[in-house]
Design a protein around this motif. Structure first.
Motif, PDB file in Angstrom:
ATOM      1  N   ASN A  35       0.790  -1.230   0.000  1.00 51.45           N
ATOM      2  CA  ASN A  35       0.000   0.000   0.000  1.00 51.45           C
ATOM      3  C   ASN A  35       0.826   1.286   0.000  1.00 51.45           C
ATOM      4  O   ASN A  35       0.413   2.296   0.558  1.00 51.45           O
ATOM      5  N   GLY A 138      -6.004 -15.228  10.960  1.00 47.31           N
ATOM      6  CA  GLY A 138      -7.008 -15.876  10.132  1.00 47.31           C
ATOM      7  C   GLY A 138      -7.696 -14.902   9.191  1.00 47.31           C
ATOM      8  O   GLY A 138      -8.576 -15.282   8.422  1.00 47.31           O
ATOM      9  N   THR A 140      -7.775 -11.871   6.071  1.00 50.19           N
ATOM     10  CA  THR A 140      -7.132 -11.658   4.781  1.00 50.19           C
ATOM     11  C   THR A 140      -6.666 -10.205   4.720  1.00 50.19           C
ATOM     12  O   THR A 140      -7.403  -9.291   5.090  1.00 50.19           O
ATOM     13  N   LEU A 141      -5.416 -10.011   4.285  1.00 50.87           N
ATOM     14  CA  LEU A 141      -4.863  -8.664   4.193  1.00 50.87           C
ATOM     15  C   LEU A 141      -4.872  -8.213   2.736  1.00 50.87           C
ATOM     16  O   LEU A 141      -4.574  -8.988   1.836  1.00 50.87           O
ATOM     17  N   VAL A 142      -5.214  -6.947   2.530  1.00 47.56           N
ATOM     18  CA  VAL A 142      -5.316  -6.433   1.172  1.00 47.56           C
ATOM     19  C   VAL A 142      -4.192  -5.447   0.895  1.00 47.56           C
ATOM     20  O   VAL A 142      -4.056  -4.441   1.589  1.00 47.56           O
TER      21      VAL A 142
ATOM     22  N   CYS B  87      -1.672  -3.197   5.775  1.00 45.64           N
ATOM     23  CA  CYS B  87      -2.722  -3.605   4.832  1.00 45.64           C
ATOM     24  C   CYS B  87      -4.101  -3.355   5.437  1.00 45.64           C
ATOM     25  O   CYS B  87      -4.246  -3.234   6.650  1.00 45.64           O
ATOM     26  N   ILE B  88      -5.098  -3.328   4.557  1.00 50.05           N
ATOM     27  CA  ILE B  88      -6.471  -3.366   5.039  1.00 50.05           C
ATOM     28  C   ILE B  88      -6.746  -4.823   5.400  1.00 50.05           C
ATOM     29  O   ILE B  88      -6.383  -5.727   4.656  1.00 50.05           O
ATOM     30  N   SER B  89      -7.379  -5.019   6.550  1.00 45.09           N
ATOM     31  CA  SER B  89      -7.670  -6.379   6.984  1.00 45.09           C
ATOM     32  C   SER B  89      -9.157  -6.643   6.787  1.00 45.09           C
ATOM     33  O   SER B  89     -10.000  -5.839   7.173  1.00 45.09           O
ATOM     34  N   VAL B  90      -9.458  -7.756   6.145  1.00 44.96           N
ATOM     35  CA  VAL B  90     -10.861  -8.111   5.870  1.00 44.96           C
ATOM     36  C   VAL B  90     -11.097  -9.562   6.316  1.00 44.96           C
ATOM     37  O   VAL B  90     -10.139 -10.309   6.502  1.00 44.96           O
ATOM     38  N   PRO B  91     -12.368  -9.931   6.474  1.00 47.32           N
ATOM     39  CA  PRO B  91     -12.636 -11.329   6.834  1.00 47.32           C
ATOM     40  C   PRO B  91     -12.023 -12.278   5.809  1.00 47.32           C
ATOM     41  O   PRO B  91     -11.918 -11.938   4.630  1.00 47.32           O
ATOM     42  N   LYS B  92     -11.654 -13.447   6.242  1.00 40.56           N
ATOM     43  CA  LYS B  92     -10.925 -14.406   5.413  1.00 40.56           C
ATOM     44  C   LYS B  92     -11.624 -14.677   4.078  1.00 40.56           C
ATOM     45  O   LYS B  92     -12.786 -15.043   4.035  1.00 40.56           O
ATOM     46  N   VAL B  93     -10.876 -14.483   2.987  1.00 40.26           N
ATOM     47  CA  VAL B  93     -11.414 -14.871   1.681  1.00 40.26           C
ATOM     48  C   VAL B  93     -10.469 -15.818   0.953  1.00 40.26           C
ATOM     49  O   VAL B  93     -10.858 -16.493   0.010  1.00 40.26           O
TER      50      VAL B  93
END
Lengths: 477, 95
Positions: A35, A138, A140-142, B87-93
């Motif tokens: 980022n 657990g 997910t990082l974007v 990073c942006i953290s989002v629910p597991k995908v």
């Protein structure tokens, strides 16, 4: 069991090597901290306005011209809508009904057999971000650095019939894109990857079978293995009276297994519509001709030139021109030592084997073109034997040292002085009367043993032609 | 109805929206009205008129391929409800 025919089409994605992203001025360079190559445009903030990078159009047209496509004089961009965390805008800007390039083809070569693979279209679009699984939380990082990195998607006709053809097609495209310098084609970094559409049908059946799609294959090996796997799987399902479902497969290359991801009930509905924020692309004949005239010498033309200019066998020329890096290396080294066949032999032999072991490209090797050339000159002048040269090359490969320096440092200069060699030959002959007797009794193999002993005495440095000549003289006297 | 309840369900699913039965009925009505309204356009004779790719009469709006500084990461991640490791953290995908 019936005979089946396999029908394969590839969708190849190539990241363009522009400096900036497709719609903003953020850098595209690989491997930055997450980022840090982002701005409001590429992260899809409301109220921002994308503006198309002119190089993206130019590079896509280059790819289109090099694959014999028709270049559209009028083209537009569209929104492809879907929700996924790697796509901050919730739509990908792509091209739907009016792509930049239409209807081309490339020729591939599989085991000496030529075949033409049709290209349906090439369009421009933006890449998505990268998702990283955080094993600890657990979640997910974007990472949005890759969001809006420019891509071209090259869609083939369903002309491919097996794994070898698919790999040959992919290699041909890779080679073309490298020559054009529009994509760095680093498959392990994902800058060149493909989706495989595959179906099977009994030989003689007119209609295609139901196809599956496997996404994001990023090595030749994965493409090959997936195709073998999926072909076998589909035939087995049909042979057992089952039906193939139209679905997306995820390929696990480490395990060699594919898994169904989405079934037809969930089939994506992308609701394409024209991108209102971007203007149509209208190209003049003059602009397209300028690009056409700027195209570099393509691999098949270069290959013919290598045969005529350097007198190389077609086989050598084919291998040397398959990658632009290899071709550039070959030409530079040849210019420096004027021995094209020797350069070709080195590149095609041990050098390639060592590069493959290290999994690096020739341009990443420590052996420069000039250093390989000077090694060849040392052999040509008789300073070192070709056997010693192999040892020296291994060291050059590891350390990047110059051939001359290694020769001097290790005292590897070839002994061509007949007097010195004669002494050693005499000594070996006297020490091995049995072998001499064997040779005289007609056992030619004994001579090999004697030569070996002499080479051992001289640590491989004796000039082999002189050794052979003197040995025969002395024994036969 | 120019739009069926099933179609509304499908669109809701694509938009990641959960609709109640009541809402489904309401949106089926509302969306049908919108589609009917837009369908008025189909009555216009467009013979000989080029399809519109863009509502403005513009073409070829390009920029040069020159890098400019990106935003600071703090700025980019400022609105993210959850973040981790830059990073942006989002629910597991990821599977």
């Amino acid at each position: 069991m019936k005979d089946y025919e396999v029908i394969i089409g590839l969708e190849v994605h190539a990241e363009l090597s522009t400096k900036t992203k497709i719609y903003c001025n953020c850098s595209t360079s690989f491997g930055a901290d997450p980022n840090t190559h982002c701005c409001p445009i590429c992260t899809g903030m409301p109220g921002t306005l994308p503006v198309l990078n002119e190089k993206v159009v130019e590079y896509a047209i280059k790819a289109g011209l090099a694959t014999n496509c028709e270049i559209s004089r009028f083209s537009k961009q569209d929104r492809k809508n879907y929700f996924y965390p790697d796509l901050p805008k919730a739509y990908q800007i792509s091209q739907y009904d009016l792509p930049l390039c239409i209807g081309g083809h490339v020729d591939i070569n599989v085991d000496g057999n030529k075949k033409t693979i049709g290209i349906t279209r090439i369009h421009i679009e933006e890449d998505a971000g990268k998702l990283i699984h955080d094993a600890y939380t657990g979640d997910t990082l974007v990472d949005m650095n890759r969001c809006a990195v420019p891509l071209i998607e090259i869609v083939s006709e369903p002309d491919i019939r097996n794994a070898d053809e698919a790999v040959a097609y992919m290699q041909t495209l890779k080679s073309i894109l490298e020559y054009l310098e529009v994509c760095d084609c680093k498959m392990q970094e994902g800058s060149l990857r493909c989706d495989v559409n595959l179906s099977v049908r009994p030989v003689g059946q007119k209609e295609f079978g139901t196809r599956t799609e496997t996404k994001n294959l990023n090595s030749f090996r994965a493409i090959h293995n997936l195709i073998e796997f999926e072909t076998k799987r589909q035939i087995e399902v049909l042979e057992n009276g089952g039906v193939i479902h139209q679905e997306t497969i995820r390929w696990d290359d480490a395990k060699g297994v594919g898994y169904a991801m989405r079934s037809k009930e969930d089939a994506q509905d992308y609701r394409y519509f024209p991108e209102p924020d971007l203007a149509p692309i209208v190209l003049s004949d003059e602009y397209i001709n300028d690009i056409k005239n700027s195209l570099p010498e393509m691999p098949h033309i270069k290959k013919e030139r290598y045969v005529s200019e350097f007198n190389l066998p077609e086989y050598d020329a084919e291998i040397l021109t398959a990658s632009k890096h290899t071709a550039d290396y070959f030409e530079k080294a040849t210019a420096a030592c004027n021995n094209p066949k020797a350069v070709a032999n080195w590149i095609m032999g041990d050098f390639t084997k060592m590069l493959n072991e290290k999994e690096i490209e020739i341009n990443e090797s420590k052996v420069t073109e000039e250093n390989l050339a000077s090694l060849i000159c040392l052999i040509d002048k008789g300073t070192i034997s070709s056997k010693i040269a192999k040892q020296i090359f291994e060291e050059m490969f590891e350390t990047g040292e110059k051939a001359e320096d290694i020769v001097n440092k290790k005292g590897l200069v070839q002994i061509s002085d007949e007097g010195a060699i004669k002494e050693i030959v005499k000594k070996v002959v006297e020490a091995n009367p049995q072998s001499v007797a064997d040779y005289k009794a007609g056992k030619d193999r004994a001579i090999g043993f004697l030569v070996g002993q002499i080479m051992k005495e001289t640590k491989g440095k004796a000039n082999p032609q002189i050794v052979n000549k003197l040995l025969l003289e002395i024994i036969n006297n | 109805m120019s739009i069926s309840k099933e179609e509304v369900k499908h669109i809701a699913k694509l938009s990641k929206l959960n609709l109640t039965e009541q809402e489904l009925d309401k949106y089926t009505n509302d969306l049908s009205d919108i589609v009917n309204f837009a369908n008025e356009l189909s009555n216009i004779d467009v013979d000989g008129i080029k399809p519109t790719a863009h509502i403005l009469d513009i073409k070829n709006v390009f920029r040069k391929d020159e890098v400019q500084p990106s935003y600071d990461r703090e700025q980019i991640l400022k609105n993210a409800p959850s973040k981790d490791a830059g990073c942006i953290s989002v629910p597991k995908v990821v599977e």
